[in-house]
Each structure stands twice: as structure tokens, then as C-alpha cells.
Design a protein around this motif. Structure first.
Motif, PDB file in Angstrom:
ATOM      1  N   ASP A  59      89.031  57.505  80.200  1.00 11.90           N
ATOM      2  CA  ASP A  59      88.011  56.726  79.509  1.00 11.90           C
ATOM      3  C   ASP A  59      88.096  57.060  78.023  1.00 11.90           C
ATOM      4  OD1 ASP A  59      85.801  55.467  78.493  1.00 11.90           O
ATOM      5  OD2 ASP A  59      84.353  56.556  79.730  1.00 11.90           O
ATOM      6  N   THR A  81      86.526  55.307  75.559  1.00  5.48           N
ATOM      7  CA  THR A  81      85.483  54.610  74.803  1.00  5.48           C
ATOM      8  C   THR A  81      84.899  55.481  73.692  1.00  5.48           C
ATOM      9  OG1 THR A  81      83.867  55.203  76.515  1.00  5.48           O
ATOM     10  CG2 THR A  81      84.846  53.010  76.641  1.00  5.48           C
ATOM     11  N   ARG A  82      84.740  56.783  73.939  1.00  5.09           N
ATOM     12  CA  ARG A  82      84.188  57.662  72.892  1.00  5.09           C
ATOM     13  C   ARG A  82      85.173  57.806  71.738  1.00  5.09           C
ATOM     14  NH1 ARG A  82      81.800  63.012  74.991  1.00  5.09           N
ATOM     15  NH2 ARG A  82      81.007  63.037  72.871  1.00  5.09           N
ATOM     16  N   GLN A 141      87.345  55.625  70.834  1.00  2.00           N
ATOM     17  CA  GLN A 141      87.307  54.357  70.113  1.00  2.00           C
ATOM     18  C   GLN A 141      86.071  54.268  69.225  1.00  2.00           C
ATOM     19  OE1 GLN A 141      87.632  51.941  73.669  1.00  2.00           O
ATOM     20  NE2 GLN A 141      89.675  51.253  73.067  1.00  2.00           N
ATOM     21  N   ALA A 142      84.924  54.682  69.754  1.00  2.00           N
ATOM     22  CA  ALA A 142      83.668  54.576  69.004  1.00  2.00           C
ATOM     23  C   ALA A 142      83.573  55.608  67.888  1.00  2.00           C
ATOM     24  CB  ALA A 142      82.482  54.719  69.961  1.00  2.00           C
ATOM     25  N   LEU A 143      83.880  56.864  68.177  1.00  2.00           N
ATOM     26  CA  LEU A 143      83.683  57.939  67.202  1.00  2.00           C
ATOM     27  C   LEU A 143      84.832  58.086  66.209  1.00  2.00           C
ATOM     28  CD1 LEU A 143      82.254  60.660  69.620  1.00  2.00           C
ATOM     29  CD2 LEU A 143      80.978  59.242  67.997  1.00  2.00           C
ATOM     30  N   ASP A 148      87.379  55.636  65.859  1.00  2.00           N
ATOM     31  CA  ASP A 148      88.015  54.349  65.601  1.00  2.00           C
ATOM     32  C   ASP A 148      89.486  54.414  66.019  1.00  2.00           C
ATOM     33  OD1 ASP A 148      88.075  51.685  64.841  1.00  2.00           O
ATOM     34  OD2 ASP A 148      88.716  52.165  62.809  1.00  2.00           O
ATOM     35  N   THR A 154      92.516  53.758  68.926  1.00  2.00           N
ATOM     36  CA  THR A 154      93.026  53.093  70.119  1.00  2.00           C
ATOM     37  C   THR A 154      94.519  53.354  70.181  1.00  2.00           C
ATOM     38  OG1 THR A 154      93.461  51.022  68.985  1.00  2.00           O
ATOM     39  CG2 THR A 154      91.327  51.219  70.047  1.00  2.00           C
TER      40      THR A 154
END
Length: 148
Positions: free
Chosen positions: A100, A102-103, A105-107, A109, A111
């Protein structure tokens, strides 16, 4: 590292608890370390302080692939004629290997920018180059695997 020769070392599961300590120890001994992790049980933050070391490389991918798919892809890309051998899974083996991110990607930026096959090709090329330019004490992985 007196009396030994620095080598390129692949550590699978290197972002896990034991793998992270193994990576750190190998780096302290002067080795180049390629850490591969699917981040299912390991975490990128576990190796965060190692990322600044020029002898450390982290490879991870959030896509889910079965071990059979990965083995077949690696055999194809390397041209290996070795057999894929199936063994009983350890009792604590994860059934799912899709990290996962997602963190991240969010924290951060962040990918993944490199597709799995491209990353495998780069990794194979790296180890082929390492094997052809390293000291005579380096193990010929291809011959060792083919002999099995």
C-alpha cells in the motif's frame, strides 16, 4: 572489512526488520546493497536513513504479482534454463504481496516511475556488469542456479 572484498549484494525483504539490519551491516562492511521489497510487511521508513548512502539502492513496486509470475519473468529476461522449484510455504508467509503506497504518494508525492519489467531488466544488467567486472572471488550466479 579487512581481508574481504566488497561485493554487490541483493537483499530481498530489505525493508523489513531483519532485512534492514542486514542491509545496514553489509553497508558498514563496504558492500553495495540492492534492497528489493514489496512493502507488504516491510516499510520504506525502515530504510530511510540508508537512502543517502551511495552504495544503497531500493527497489519496490506496488503492483501485485505472484511468485510464479515473477520467477517466469526473470527466467524469460535472463534466458535461464533453470527449473522453478515449488516448496511448502512458511507458516507466516504473506498470502498477498501488494504494498500500500498511498501514504508515500500523499506525504512524499512519490509514485513508482519504472515498470516492473524495466526495473528487472536494469537490475539484471547491473548484476551482469557486476559479475563481469568484479574480482575473481565473485560467484557466477547463473552457473550456480543452472546447476541446481
Amino acid at each position: 572489512m579487512e581481508g574481504t572484498t566488497a561485493k554487490g549484494v541483493l537483499v530481498t525483504g530489505g525493508a523489513g526488520f531483519i532485512g534492514r539490519h542486514l542491509c545496514a551491516r553489509l553497508l558498514a562492511q563496504g558492500h553495495e546493497v540492492l534492497c528489493v521489497d514489496n512493502f507488504y510487511t516491510g516499510r520504506r521508513r525502515n530504510v530511510f536513513e540508508l537512502l543517502d548512502n551511495p552504495n544503497f539502492e531500493l527497489f519496490g513496486n506496488p503492483q501485485e504479482y505472484s511468485m510464479r509470475e515473477l520467477a517466469r519473468m526473470i527466467k524469460h529476461l535472463t534466458g535461464s534454463r533453470s527449473r522453478i522449484v515449488f516448496k511448502p510455504l512458511p507458516h507466516d508467509d504473506p498470502r498477498r504481496r501488494r504494498p500500500d503506497i498511498t501514504r508515500a504518494q500523499a506525504l512524499l508525492d512519490w509514485t513508482p516511475r519504472i515498470a516492473l519489467e524495466e526495473g528487472l531488466v536494469d537490475s539484471i544488467r547491473y548484476f551482469e556488469d557486476l559479475l563481469t567486472t568484479s574480482a575473481p572471488s565473485a560467484v557466477d550466479i547463473t552457473a550456480a542456479v543452472s546447476a541446481q
